[in-house]
Write a protein that holds these residues in place. Sequence first.
Motif, mmCIF file in Angstrom:
data_model
loop_
_atom_site.group_PDB
_atom_site.id
_atom_site.type_symbol
_atom_site.label_atom_id
_atom_site.label_comp_id
_atom_site.label_asym_id
_atom_site.label_seq_id
_atom_site.Cartn_x
_atom_site.Cartn_y
_atom_site.Cartn_z
ATOM 1 N N UNK A 1 0.793 -1.222 0.000
ATOM 2 C CA UNK A 1 0.000 0.000 0.000
ATOM 3 C C UNK A 1 0.828 1.277 0.000
ATOM 4 N N UNK A 2 0.483 2.184 -0.927
ATOM 5 C CA UNK A 2 0.990 3.556 -0.942
ATOM 6 C C UNK A 2 -0.204 4.476 -0.720
ATOM 7 N N UNK A 3 -0.132 5.328 0.291
ATOM 8 C CA UNK A 3 -1.235 6.248 0.578
ATOM 9 C C UNK A 3 -0.708 7.427 1.372
ATOM 10 N N UNK A 4 -1.399 8.563 1.241
ATOM 11 C CA UNK A 4 -1.073 9.745 2.029
ATOM 12 C C UNK A 4 -2.331 10.575 2.156
ATOM 13 N N UNK A 5 -2.769 10.801 3.379
ATOM 14 C CA UNK A 5 -3.962 11.601 3.590
ATOM 15 C C UNK A 5 -5.165 11.022 2.883
ATOM 16 N N UNK A 6 -5.829 11.847 2.085
ATOM 17 C CA UNK A 6 -7.061 11.438 1.417
ATOM 18 C C UNK A 6 -6.807 10.591 0.174
ATOM 19 N N UNK A 7 -5.578 10.531 -0.326
ATOM 20 C CA UNK A 7 -5.292 9.875 -1.594
ATOM 21 C C UNK A 7 -4.633 8.510 -1.395
ATOM 22 N N UNK A 8 -5.104 7.550 -2.171
ATOM 23 C CA UNK A 8 -4.586 6.186 -2.125
ATOM 24 C C UNK A 8 -4.170 5.774 -3.530
ATOM 25 N N UNK A 9 -3.026 5.129 -3.645
ATOM 26 C CA UNK A 9 -2.656 4.499 -4.905
ATOM 27 C C UNK A 9 -3.531 3.258 -5.050
ATOM 28 N N UNK A 10 -4.626 3.417 -5.782
ATOM 29 C CA UNK A 10 -5.619 2.344 -5.889
ATOM 30 C C UNK A 10 -5.175 1.269 -6.862
ATOM 31 N N UNK A 11 -4.328 1.620 -7.804
ATOM 32 C CA UNK A 11 -3.856 0.677 -8.813
ATOM 33 C C UNK A 11 -2.672 1.297 -9.538
ATOM 34 N N UNK A 12 -1.974 0.499 -10.307
ATOM 35 C CA UNK A 12 -1.020 1.026 -11.266
ATOM 36 C C UNK A 12 -0.972 0.062 -12.438
#
Length: 404
Positions: free
Chosen positions: A90-101
């Motif tokens: 998981x990569x995430x910060x605050x309100x934003x999430x790396x949902x896919x790549x």
Amino acid sequence: MNVEELVRDALREQAAQQQPAPAGFADRVLGARRRRRTRRLASVAVATAAVVGVGVPLLDSGGRKDVRPSGVLDSRDVSAHPDQGPPRELIAAGRSVLAAYYTVKVVPQSAGLAIGERTYRLLNQRTGRYEKDDRWSFVAVAPGLRTAAVLERRMPAARIGLLDLATGEVERWIPVSHGVGGLAFSPDGRRLVATTYTDNPDGFEKAMDTRTGRSHWVPRFQSLSRTGFEILDVASGRGTWVAVPPGREFLGREDFAFGRAGDLLYARIVGPRDGMQQFYDFAGRKVPAPANEAHLRSDVGARLSPDGRLAAWGLVAEPHHTSYSSIRDPLTGKELTRVRGSHLLAWADDKRLIAWERDPDVERYRPRLVLVTIGSTKVVPLSGFQEPNDGYGDRDWEPVFADR
């Protein structure tokens, strides 16, 4: 410290530490940056624990009603893996999430034509890991990370799938009357705009490298296959197709997306400046941009801050193997300050953004995901580096962010 104080402090800091850019400098930098990215891309196309690479796994809520990560991560949390490029966790910060790549592989269709095929890795919300799902040619993730809209391998697609991100299964298929090549959710997640094409929008063609005399694959820019859009109600699947005649301002993939208020659409256009955009109403008519989006760039994914008071803009300087992007007043377009990062992808909150930032130790552009803060020069690595690729073959990973 509020935003105004941060901006004032940042301006004083910059005035003391660096000389003002000469006239035309930003345009030259942006043009050079665009050329480097175009050469690299295979298709045209945003904490303490972070330092040691400790991620916070997303936990299943125990049912299908809500599996969003907001119950595990709040707006202050950062989940980073600076040793992983591409990410595995998981990569995430605050309100934003790396949902896919996704990655892109150029697949020849004939001697002179090819298709750029995407392969996605989607976030498994139970394990907090990214897992390969090669069923889809295109994936758009809705706010809340409960649902993704997907297209099957053959594009333009005859139907749209609504994928349950908790189970990995398609809950429902929505048939469409015109072939679809791109998807985007409205800010509230209740509507979906499907961009329609007559051909696969990720086409490639052979071109000769004048320096080496060798031919290679390049994006098929001169393609006028976009036909219009269909706005669909996600709950009912109902929608009406609207024709938008192609013109010279279209180059290959030019998907529609919703504006901030959700009542207009916009798409990139080709013009005298990079990042130009055209707004449309839901009847397909060209309309002026809303006042708070008139100075945004179509090629900067972050766009407006969550409170709407700041606008993310493009790269303006690259001193000593670092990068700075502009933060502007959305109503006037006037620069308020600059923030670290070469490409602003998503807002973590009203003061922090997720960005690409270059490796300061190498001459070539080799970026990684970082967290940057307005008023600070500190950079927090979120991912490992994206490796350069000048061969027009397999393309390194590209992120897909969603709001939690």
